[in-house]
Design a protein around this motif. Structure first.
Motif, PDB file in Angstrom:
ATOM      1  N   GLN A  82       0.825  -1.203   0.000  1.00 10.49           N
ATOM      2  CA  GLN A  82       0.000   0.000   0.000  1.00 10.49           C
ATOM      3  C   GLN A  82       0.865   1.263   0.000  1.00 10.49           C
ATOM      4  OE1 GLN A  82      -2.733   0.103   3.291  1.00 10.49           O
ATOM      5  NE2 GLN A  82      -3.237   2.246   3.026  1.00 10.49           N
ATOM      6  N   GLU A 159      -3.629  -3.938  -0.756  1.00  9.58           N
ATOM      7  CA  GLU A 159      -4.351  -2.668  -0.848  1.00  9.58           C
ATOM      8  C   GLU A 159      -3.555  -1.603  -1.607  1.00  9.58           C
ATOM      9  OE1 GLU A 159      -7.085  -1.573   1.975  1.00  9.58           O
ATOM     10  OE2 GLU A 159      -6.760  -3.235   3.335  1.00  9.58           O
ATOM     11  N   SER A 162      -5.130   2.181  -2.170  1.00 12.68           N
ATOM     12  CA  SER A 162      -5.758   2.913  -1.064  1.00 12.68           C
ATOM     13  C   SER A 162      -5.294   4.359  -0.968  1.00 12.68           C
ATOM     14  CB  SER A 162      -5.480   2.207   0.270  1.00 12.68           C
ATOM     15  OG  SER A 162      -6.083   0.937   0.290  1.00 12.68           O
ATOM     16  N   ARG A 173      -7.110   0.498 -11.381  1.00 21.15           N
ATOM     17  CA  ARG A 173      -7.621  -0.873 -11.296  1.00 21.15           C
ATOM     18  C   ARG A 173      -7.880  -1.443 -12.689  1.00 21.15           C
ATOM     19  NH1 ARG A 173     -13.138   1.093  -8.651  1.00 21.15           N
ATOM     20  NH2 ARG A 173     -14.571   0.902 -10.410  1.00 21.15           N
ATOM     21  N   THR A 191      -8.022  -6.245  -0.520  1.00 22.06           N
ATOM     22  CA  THR A 191      -8.657  -4.936  -0.434  1.00 22.06           C
ATOM     23  C   THR A 191      -9.828  -4.994   0.533  1.00 22.06           C
ATOM     24  OG1 THR A 191      -9.723  -3.165  -1.701  1.00 22.06           O
ATOM     25  CG2 THR A 191     -10.192  -5.417  -2.394  1.00 22.06           C
ATOM     26  N   GLU A 196     -13.650  -2.642  -5.860  1.00 24.48           N
ATOM     27  CA  GLU A 196     -12.415  -3.142  -6.465  1.00 24.48           C
ATOM     28  C   GLU A 196     -12.505  -4.651  -6.681  1.00 24.48           C
ATOM     29  OE1 GLU A 196      -8.764  -2.169  -4.465  1.00 24.48           O
ATOM     30  OE2 GLU A 196      -9.249  -0.049  -4.375  1.00 24.48           O
TER      31      GLU A 196
END
Length: 370
Positions: A82, A159, A162, A173, A191, A196
Protein backbone atom coordinates in the motif's frame (compact mmCIF):
# COMPACT_ATOMS: atom_id res chain seq x y z
CA UNK A 1 3.36 -20.00 -13.24
CA UNK A 2 1.82 -21.64 -10.17
CA UNK A 3 -1.32 -22.34 -8.24
CA UNK A 4 -1.44 -21.52 -4.52
CA UNK A 5 -2.99 -23.53 -1.71
CA UNK A 6 -3.85 -22.59 1.86
CA UNK A 7 -4.33 -25.91 3.65
CA UNK A 8 -6.09 -25.45 7.02
CA UNK A 9 -3.96 -22.40 7.84
CA UNK A 10 -4.16 -20.79 11.26
CA UNK A 11 -2.36 -17.68 12.44
CA UNK A 12 -2.51 -16.62 16.07
CA UNK A 13 -0.95 -13.65 17.85
CA UNK A 14 -0.99 -14.88 21.42
CA UNK A 15 -4.65 -15.55 22.19
CA UNK A 16 -5.86 -13.54 19.19
CA UNK A 17 -6.84 -15.60 16.14
CA UNK A 18 -6.03 -13.60 12.98
CA UNK A 19 -6.67 -16.39 10.45
CA UNK A 20 -8.87 -19.35 11.37
CA UNK A 21 -8.63 -22.66 9.51
CA UNK A 22 -8.27 -21.09 6.06
CA UNK A 23 -8.53 -23.61 3.24
CA UNK A 24 -8.38 -22.00 -0.17
CA UNK A 25 -6.97 -22.93 -3.57
CA UNK A 26 -6.01 -20.23 -6.07
CA UNK A 27 -5.71 -21.54 -9.60
CA UNK A 28 -2.77 -20.88 -11.91
CA UNK A 29 -3.14 -17.51 -13.73
CA UNK A 30 -6.19 -16.60 -11.65
CA UNK A 31 -6.93 -13.10 -10.34
CA UNK A 32 -8.23 -13.78 -6.83
CA UNK A 33 -9.24 -11.00 -4.46
CA UNK A 34 -9.34 -11.36 -0.68
CA UNK A 35 -11.91 -8.86 0.56
CA UNK A 36 -13.34 -7.97 3.93
CA UNK A 37 -13.46 -5.24 6.57
CA UNK A 38 -10.39 -4.06 8.47
CA UNK A 39 -9.18 -6.69 10.92
CA UNK A 40 -10.79 -9.66 9.14
CA UNK A 41 -7.46 -11.44 8.50
CA UNK A 42 -7.02 -10.85 4.77
CA UNK A 43 -3.65 -9.05 4.96
CA UNK A 44 -2.37 -11.56 7.51
CA UNK A 45 -3.30 -14.38 5.13
CA UNK A 46 -1.35 -12.63 2.36
CA UNK A 47 1.67 -12.09 4.62
CA UNK A 48 1.63 -15.79 5.57
CA UNK A 49 1.87 -16.63 1.87
CA UNK A 50 4.69 -14.14 1.40
CA UNK A 51 6.61 -15.54 4.37
CA UNK A 52 6.37 -12.28 6.33
CA UNK A 53 4.35 -14.02 9.06
CA UNK A 54 5.04 -17.47 10.48
CA UNK A 55 2.09 -19.84 10.21
CA UNK A 56 0.77 -21.23 13.52
CA UNK A 57 -0.82 -24.35 12.00
CA UNK A 58 -1.44 -25.73 8.51
CA UNK A 59 0.43 -25.53 5.24
CA UNK A 60 0.93 -23.06 2.41
CA UNK A 61 1.87 -24.43 -1.00
CA UNK A 62 3.09 -22.60 -4.10
CA UNK A 63 2.84 -25.02 -6.98
CA UNK A 64 3.56 -28.43 -5.44
CA UNK A 65 6.04 -27.07 -2.88
CA UNK A 66 5.20 -26.57 0.80
CA UNK A 67 6.76 -23.18 1.62
CA UNK A 68 6.16 -22.94 5.38
CA UNK A 69 9.90 -23.02 6.06
CA UNK A 70 11.09 -21.38 2.83
CA UNK A 71 12.57 -17.90 3.15
CA UNK A 72 10.50 -15.09 1.56
CA UNK A 73 13.20 -14.38 -1.05
CA UNK A 74 13.10 -17.99 -2.21
CA UNK A 75 9.33 -18.29 -2.63
CA UNK A 76 9.33 -16.78 -6.13
CA UNK A 77 6.68 -14.23 -5.28
CA UNK A 78 6.62 -10.43 -5.64
CA UNK A 79 4.62 -8.14 -3.38
CA UNK A 80 3.23 -4.65 -4.01
CA UNK A 81 2.50 -2.73 -0.81
CA UNK A 82 0.00 0.00 0.00
CA UNK A 83 2.84 2.41 0.86
CA UNK A 84 4.75 1.91 -2.46
CA UNK A 85 7.98 1.33 -0.42
CA UNK A 86 10.24 3.01 -2.99
CA UNK A 87 13.79 4.09 -2.18
CA UNK A 88 13.61 7.92 -2.25
CA UNK A 89 17.30 8.43 -3.12
CA UNK A 90 17.18 6.10 -6.15
CA UNK A 91 15.85 6.82 -9.63
CA UNK A 92 12.84 4.94 -10.95
CA UNK A 93 15.20 2.78 -13.02
CA UNK A 94 17.32 1.89 -9.99
CA UNK A 95 14.25 1.18 -7.85
CA UNK A 96 13.04 -1.30 -10.45
CA UNK A 97 16.49 -2.81 -10.99
CA UNK A 98 17.55 -3.08 -7.34
CA UNK A 99 16.18 -6.57 -6.64
CA UNK A 100 17.71 -7.92 -9.84
CA UNK A 101 21.12 -6.47 -8.92
CA UNK A 102 20.96 -8.31 -5.59
CA UNK A 103 20.44 -11.51 -7.60
CA UNK A 104 23.66 -10.78 -9.50
CA UNK A 105 21.93 -10.61 -12.89
CA UNK A 106 23.85 -9.22 -15.85
CA UNK A 107 23.44 -5.54 -16.72
CA UNK A 108 22.02 -6.50 -20.11
CA UNK A 109 19.32 -8.74 -18.60
CA UNK A 110 18.47 -6.13 -15.97
CA UNK A 111 18.13 -3.38 -18.57
CA UNK A 112 16.01 -5.61 -20.80
CA UNK A 113 13.57 -6.45 -17.99
CA UNK A 114 13.32 -2.86 -16.74
CA UNK A 115 12.69 -1.47 -20.22
CA UNK A 116 10.00 -4.09 -20.97
CA UNK A 117 8.24 -3.47 -17.64
CA UNK A 118 8.45 0.32 -18.09
CA UNK A 119 6.91 0.07 -21.55
CA UNK A 120 4.17 -2.24 -20.27
CA UNK A 121 3.25 0.29 -17.58
CA UNK A 122 3.78 3.44 -19.65
CA UNK A 123 6.54 4.86 -17.44
CA UNK A 124 9.47 4.89 -19.90
CA UNK A 125 9.79 8.68 -19.61
CA UNK A 126 10.04 8.52 -15.80
CA UNK A 127 13.02 6.15 -15.50
CA UNK A 128 15.52 8.85 -14.52
CA UNK A 129 13.24 10.64 -12.10
CA UNK A 130 13.22 10.25 -8.31
CA UNK A 131 10.03 9.07 -6.57
CA UNK A 132 9.40 12.56 -5.12
CA UNK A 133 9.02 13.87 -8.69
CA UNK A 134 6.14 11.47 -9.44
CA UNK A 135 2.42 11.56 -8.72
CA UNK A 136 0.80 8.91 -6.54
CA UNK A 137 -0.42 6.95 -9.54
CA UNK A 138 3.01 7.04 -11.17
CA UNK A 139 4.68 5.83 -7.96
CA UNK A 140 2.19 2.97 -7.78
CA UNK A 141 3.10 1.94 -11.32
CA UNK A 142 6.77 1.99 -10.39
CA UNK A 143 6.04 -0.30 -7.43
CA UNK A 144 4.18 -2.66 -9.77
CA UNK A 145 7.06 -2.45 -12.27
CA UNK A 146 9.55 -3.42 -9.58
CA UNK A 147 7.47 -6.56 -9.02
CA UNK A 148 7.09 -7.31 -12.74
CA UNK A 149 10.83 -7.33 -13.48
CA UNK A 150 11.30 -10.24 -11.11
CA UNK A 151 9.02 -12.41 -13.29
CA UNK A 152 7.64 -14.23 -10.23
CA UNK A 153 5.22 -17.13 -10.15
CA UNK A 154 2.76 -15.16 -8.00
CA UNK A 155 2.03 -11.44 -7.58
CA UNK A 156 0.72 -10.28 -4.19
CA UNK A 157 -1.01 -6.91 -3.85
CA UNK A 158 -1.77 -5.47 -0.41
CA UNK A 159 -4.35 -2.67 -0.85
CA UNK A 160 -2.20 -0.98 -3.52
CA UNK A 161 -4.80 1.63 -4.51
CA UNK A 162 -5.76 2.91 -1.06
CA UNK A 163 -3.55 6.01 -1.30
CA UNK A 164 -4.94 7.14 -4.66
CA UNK A 165 -7.82 9.53 -5.27
CA UNK A 166 -11.13 8.16 -6.53
CA UNK A 167 -10.60 8.90 -10.24
CA UNK A 168 -7.07 7.47 -10.22
CA UNK A 169 -8.25 4.34 -8.39
CA UNK A 170 -10.72 3.62 -11.19
CA UNK A 171 -8.03 4.14 -13.83
CA UNK A 172 -5.39 2.10 -12.03
CA UNK A 173 -7.62 -0.87 -11.30
CA UNK A 174 -8.41 -1.05 -15.03
CA UNK A 175 -4.66 -0.99 -15.73
CA UNK A 176 -4.07 -3.82 -13.27
CA UNK A 177 -6.81 -5.92 -14.91
CA UNK A 178 -5.20 -5.39 -18.32
CA UNK A 179 -1.77 -6.16 -16.87
CA UNK A 180 -3.03 -9.48 -15.50
CA UNK A 181 -4.32 -10.46 -18.92
CA UNK A 182 -0.96 -9.55 -20.54
CA UNK A 183 1.25 -11.28 -17.98
CA UNK A 184 -0.92 -14.42 -17.55
CA UNK A 185 0.37 -14.84 -13.99
CA UNK A 186 -1.37 -15.60 -10.69
CA UNK A 187 -2.53 -12.39 -8.96
CA UNK A 188 -3.68 -12.37 -5.32
CA UNK A 189 -5.05 -9.02 -4.29
CA UNK A 190 -6.16 -7.77 -0.85
CA UNK A 191 -8.66 -4.94 -0.43
CA UNK A 192 -11.42 -3.73 1.86
CA UNK A 193 -13.17 -2.12 -1.13
CA UNK A 194 -15.84 -4.45 -2.51
CA UNK A 195 -16.07 -2.36 -5.72
CA UNK A 196 -12.41 -3.14 -6.47
CA UNK A 197 -13.08 -6.80 -5.77
CA UNK A 198 -16.17 -6.99 -7.98
CA UNK A 199 -14.57 -5.24 -10.95
CA UNK A 200 -11.18 -6.98 -10.98
CA UNK A 201 -11.48 -10.54 -9.71
CA UNK A 202 -12.04 -13.87 -11.43
CA UNK A 203 -13.09 -15.08 -7.99
CA UNK A 204 -13.52 -13.37 -4.63
CA UNK A 205 -12.78 -14.77 -1.18
CA UNK A 206 -14.87 -12.87 1.38
CA UNK A 207 -13.44 -12.88 4.92
CA UNK A 208 -14.84 -11.76 8.26
CA UNK A 209 -13.60 -12.28 11.82
CA UNK A 210 -10.61 -14.38 10.63
CA UNK A 211 -12.84 -16.82 8.71
CA UNK A 212 -13.48 -17.39 5.02
CA UNK A 213 -17.20 -16.68 4.52
CA UNK A 214 -17.63 -17.46 0.83
CA UNK A 215 -15.51 -18.11 -2.26
CA UNK A 216 -17.12 -17.57 -5.65
CA UNK A 217 -17.28 -15.44 -8.78
CA UNK A 218 -18.35 -11.80 -8.36
CA UNK A 219 -21.76 -12.39 -9.95
CA UNK A 220 -22.48 -15.46 -7.82
CA UNK A 221 -21.58 -13.58 -4.65
CA UNK A 222 -23.95 -10.80 -5.66
CA UNK A 223 -26.79 -13.08 -6.73
CA UNK A 224 -26.39 -15.88 -4.16
CA UNK A 225 -24.68 -14.68 -0.95
CA UNK A 226 -24.04 -17.52 1.48
CA UNK A 227 -24.98 -15.59 4.60
CA UNK A 228 -26.05 -12.25 6.02
CA UNK A 229 -22.51 -10.88 6.22
CA UNK A 230 -21.71 -11.52 2.55
CA UNK A 231 -25.11 -10.16 1.49
CA UNK A 232 -24.50 -6.93 3.39
CA UNK A 233 -20.88 -6.54 2.35
CA UNK A 234 -21.21 -7.15 -1.40
CA UNK A 235 -23.17 -4.44 -3.18
CA UNK A 236 -23.28 -0.66 -2.86
CA UNK A 237 -25.49 0.68 -1.38
CA UNK A 238 -25.77 -2.37 0.84
CA UNK A 239 -28.71 -4.75 0.82
CA UNK A 240 -31.71 -3.72 2.92
CA UNK A 241 -32.59 -6.08 5.78
CA UNK A 242 -35.92 -6.41 7.62
CA UNK A 243 -36.58 -8.55 10.70
CA UNK A 244 -39.88 -10.38 10.62
CA UNK A 245 -41.75 -13.70 10.59
CA UNK A 246 -42.81 -16.04 7.81
CA UNK A 247 -46.54 -16.68 7.99
CA UNK A 248 -49.04 -18.70 5.96
CA UNK A 249 -52.25 -16.93 5.04
CA UNK A 250 -54.92 -18.38 2.72
CA UNK A 251 -52.43 -20.83 1.23
CA UNK A 252 -49.77 -18.23 0.53
CA UNK A 253 -46.54 -17.43 2.37
CA UNK A 254 -46.27 -13.91 3.73
CA UNK A 255 -43.20 -12.15 5.09
CA UNK A 256 -44.64 -10.16 8.00
CA UNK A 257 -42.14 -7.36 8.58
CA UNK A 258 -44.22 -5.73 11.37
CA UNK A 259 -45.08 -2.42 9.68
CA UNK A 260 -45.79 -3.99 6.28
CA UNK A 261 -46.15 -7.38 4.61
CA UNK A 262 -44.98 -8.80 1.29
CA UNK A 263 -46.22 -11.98 -0.35
CA UNK A 264 -43.62 -14.62 -1.23
CA UNK A 265 -43.97 -16.07 -4.76
CA UNK A 266 -45.67 -19.47 -4.64
CA UNK A 267 -42.85 -21.02 -6.70
CA UNK A 268 -40.51 -20.56 -3.72
CA UNK A 269 -42.72 -22.16 -1.07
CA UNK A 270 -40.94 -25.53 -1.01
CA UNK A 271 -37.59 -23.90 -0.30
CA UNK A 272 -38.73 -22.05 2.81
CA UNK A 273 -41.59 -24.14 4.19
CA UNK A 274 -39.53 -25.12 7.26
CA UNK A 275 -39.47 -21.45 8.32
CA UNK A 276 -43.25 -20.97 8.53
CA UNK A 277 -44.08 -19.48 11.94
CA UNK A 278 -40.43 -18.66 12.64
CA UNK A 279 -38.32 -15.53 12.70
CA UNK A 280 -36.67 -14.58 9.40
CA UNK A 281 -34.56 -11.78 8.00
CA UNK A 282 -35.87 -10.53 4.66
CA UNK A 283 -33.35 -8.89 2.32
CA UNK A 284 -33.70 -6.91 -0.87
CA UNK A 285 -31.16 -4.79 -2.73
CA UNK A 286 -31.81 -1.06 -3.39
CA UNK A 287 -31.75 -1.69 -7.15
CA UNK A 288 -34.66 -4.14 -6.75
CA UNK A 289 -36.93 -1.46 -5.28
CA UNK A 290 -38.62 0.55 -8.03
CA UNK A 291 -40.77 3.59 -8.53
CA UNK A 292 -44.04 2.13 -9.93
CA UNK A 293 -44.04 4.13 -13.17
CA UNK A 294 -40.51 2.98 -14.06
CA UNK A 295 -40.57 -0.63 -12.84
CA UNK A 296 -39.27 -3.23 -15.32
CA UNK A 297 -42.13 -4.94 -17.15
CA UNK A 298 -43.13 -8.46 -16.15
CA UNK A 299 -41.61 -8.56 -12.65
CA UNK A 300 -43.40 -10.05 -9.64
CA UNK A 301 -43.98 -6.83 -7.70
CA UNK A 302 -45.18 -6.18 -4.16
CA UNK A 303 -46.24 -2.59 -3.30
CA UNK A 304 -44.95 -0.95 -0.12
CA UNK A 305 -46.09 2.44 1.17
CA UNK A 306 -43.29 4.70 2.38
CA UNK A 307 -42.31 8.27 3.23
CA UNK A 308 -39.28 9.88 1.56
CA UNK A 309 -36.69 10.92 4.13
CA UNK A 310 -33.73 11.90 1.90
CA UNK A 311 -33.11 12.05 -1.85
CA UNK A 312 -29.68 11.83 -3.49
CA UNK A 313 -29.59 12.76 -7.16
CA UNK A 314 -26.69 10.94 -8.82
CA UNK A 315 -27.37 11.91 -12.43
CA UNK A 316 -27.87 8.39 -13.77
CA UNK A 317 -30.02 7.35 -10.80
CA UNK A 318 -31.68 8.60 -7.65
CA UNK A 319 -31.12 7.10 -4.21
CA UNK A 320 -34.23 7.36 -2.07
CA UNK A 321 -33.91 6.97 1.70
CA UNK A 322 -37.32 5.66 2.72
CA UNK A 323 -39.17 5.12 6.00
CA UNK A 324 -41.98 2.70 6.80
CA UNK A 325 -42.81 2.33 10.48
CA UNK A 326 -39.67 1.22 12.29
CA UNK A 327 -37.86 0.44 9.02
CA UNK A 328 -35.46 2.72 7.15
CA UNK A 329 -34.24 1.50 3.79
CA UNK A 330 -32.77 2.64 0.46
CA UNK A 331 -34.11 2.40 -3.09
CA UNK A 332 -32.09 3.01 -6.25
CA UNK A 333 -34.62 4.32 -8.77
CA UNK A 334 -34.87 5.70 -12.27
CA UNK A 335 -33.55 9.30 -12.54
CA UNK A 336 -36.87 10.44 -14.02
CA UNK A 337 -38.61 9.64 -10.74
CA UNK A 338 -40.20 12.71 -9.14
CA UNK A 339 -39.48 12.54 -5.44
CA UNK A 340 -39.18 15.19 -2.73
CA UNK A 341 -38.37 15.12 0.97
CA UNK A 342 -41.47 14.39 3.05
CA UNK A 343 -43.54 12.98 0.20
CA UNK A 344 -45.60 9.86 0.67
CA UNK A 345 -44.57 7.38 -2.01
CA UNK A 346 -45.35 3.84 -3.01
CA UNK A 347 -42.50 1.64 -4.20
CA UNK A 348 -42.46 -1.85 -5.69
CA UNK A 349 -40.32 -4.69 -4.33
CA UNK A 350 -39.12 -7.00 -7.11
CA UNK A 351 -39.96 -10.37 -5.59
CA UNK A 352 -37.91 -12.23 -8.17
CA UNK A 353 -34.73 -10.92 -6.47
CA UNK A 354 -35.34 -11.10 -2.73
CA UNK A 355 -33.39 -13.02 -0.08
CA UNK A 356 -34.36 -14.77 3.15
CA UNK A 357 -31.93 -15.57 5.95
CA UNK A 358 -32.49 -17.95 8.85
CA UNK A 359 -31.51 -16.37 12.20
CA UNK A 360 -32.59 -19.57 13.96
CA UNK A 361 -29.63 -21.45 12.46
CA UNK A 362 -26.98 -18.89 13.42
CA UNK A 363 -28.02 -15.69 15.20
CA UNK A 364 -24.59 -14.10 14.66
CA UNK A 365 -24.41 -14.66 10.91
CA UNK A 366 -27.64 -16.15 9.55
CA UNK A 367 -27.24 -18.36 6.47
CA UNK A 368 -29.14 -17.60 3.28
CA UNK A 369 -32.16 -19.76 2.50
CA UNK A 370 -33.32 -17.92 -0.64
Amino acid sequence: MANVMYDHVWKKFGDVVAVQDLTLEIEDKEFLVLVGPSGCGKTTALRCLAGLEEITEGRVLIGDQVVNDVAPKDRDIAMVFQSYALYPHMSVYDNMAFGLKLRKMSKEEIDKRVQIAAKTLGIESFLQRKPKELSGGQRQRVAVGRAIVREPKVFLFDEPLSNLDAKLRVQTRAELSKLHKRLQTTFIYVTHDQTEAMTMANRIAVMSKAKLQQLDTPQQLYDHPANLFVAGFIGSPAMNFFNGKLLEEEGHYIADLSSFKVRIPDKDKSNISFLVGKDIIFGIRPEDIHAPQYAPPGIIAEPVDTKIDVTELMGNEILLYLVNGEHSFIARVDPRTEAKYGDDAQVLFNMENYHIFDPNADPENPPAVM
